[in-house]
Write an enzyme that holds these catalytic residues in place. Structure first.
Site, short mmCIF file in Angstrom:
data_model
loop_
_atom_site.label_atom_id
_atom_site.label_comp_id
_atom_site.label_asym_id
_atom_site.label_seq_id
_atom_site.Cartn_x
_atom_site.Cartn_y
_atom_site.Cartn_z
N GLU A 56 34.58 20.27 103.43
CA GLU A 56 34.50 19.02 102.66
C GLU A 56 34.48 17.80 103.59
O GLU A 56 34.74 17.89 104.80
CB GLU A 56 35.67 18.95 101.69
CG GLU A 56 35.59 20.11 100.70
CD GLU A 56 36.56 20.02 99.55
OE1 GLU A 56 37.54 19.25 99.63
OE2 GLU A 56 36.31 20.72 98.55
N GLU B 109 28.60 29.23 100.59
CA GLU B 109 27.39 30.05 100.63
C GLU B 109 26.38 29.48 101.62
O GLU B 109 25.73 30.20 102.37
CB GLU B 109 26.73 30.10 99.25
CG GLU B 109 27.58 30.71 98.16
CD GLU B 109 28.46 29.70 97.44
OE1 GLU B 109 29.01 28.79 98.09
OE2 GLU B 109 28.59 29.83 96.21
N1 THU Z 1 32.07 25.20 96.28
C1 THU Z 1 31.56 26.17 97.08
O1 THU Z 1 31.87 26.27 98.28
N2 THU Z 1 30.66 27.05 96.52
C2 THU Z 1 30.26 27.00 95.22
O2 THU Z 1 29.30 27.65 94.85
C3 THU Z 1 31.00 26.17 94.27
C4 THU Z 1 31.70 25.00 94.91
C5 THU Z 1 33.02 24.25 96.88
C6 THU Z 1 32.44 22.88 97.10
C7 THU Z 1 33.70 22.03 97.13
O3 THU Z 1 34.21 22.02 98.45
C8 THU Z 1 34.68 22.76 96.23
O4 THU Z 1 34.14 24.07 96.05
C9 THU Z 1 34.86 22.12 94.87
O5 THU Z 1 33.65 21.86 94.27
#
Ligand code: THU
Length: 131
Positions: free
Chosen positions: A44, A55
């Protein structure tokens, strides 16, 4: 590697997550055609939209290493239930891994479901439209 083992790798990869803003940790494990493994986790950013999903960190590393054929991606999260890939990741996986990719989602009980990417992104856009 079977898909239950791949799911465990995704659960382990979650430890690499940098999710200081949402506190929602996601791990991914991508299996290449020749059984090489790439791990990913969400990273993030304080400028929230610059965040990258688990992913995509996995698939971008694999592509940088020259891989273009994949069997499966496993996804694990903090959520009790299965964590489906977001829309942006579905598109990236469609382009770089193809519609036949197995998407292994694992819940907190270590149960898995394995839809094909084509089921998660029907009528997906891909490079064929650009020819
Ligand atoms: N997130 C993922 O890493 N993969 C997904 O397919 C869904 C969302 C993460 C992005 C963000 O850091 C957190 O989950 C909340 O949205």
């Amino acid at each position: 590697m079977n898909y239950n083992e791949l799911a465990k790798k995704a659960v382990d990869a979650k430890k690499k997550s940098f999710a200081n803003f949402s506190n929602f940790h996601v791990g991914a494990a991508l299996l290449t055609e020749n059984d090489e493994l790439y791990l990913g986790a969400n990273i993030e950013n304080s400028s929230y939209s610059l965040t990258i999903c688990a992913e995509r960190t996995a698939v971008f590393q694999a592509v940088l290493d020259g891989h273009r054929k994949f069997k499966a991606v496993a996804i694990a999260s903090d959520f009790e239930d299965y964590c489906p890939p977001c829309g942006a990741c579905r598109q990236v996986l469609m382009d770089l891994c193809g519609k036949d990719l197995d998407v292994v989602m694992v819940n907190k009980k270590d149960e898995i479901i394995v839809p094909k990417l084509a089921e998660l992104l029907p009528l997906g856009f891909n490079e064929d439209y650009l020819k």
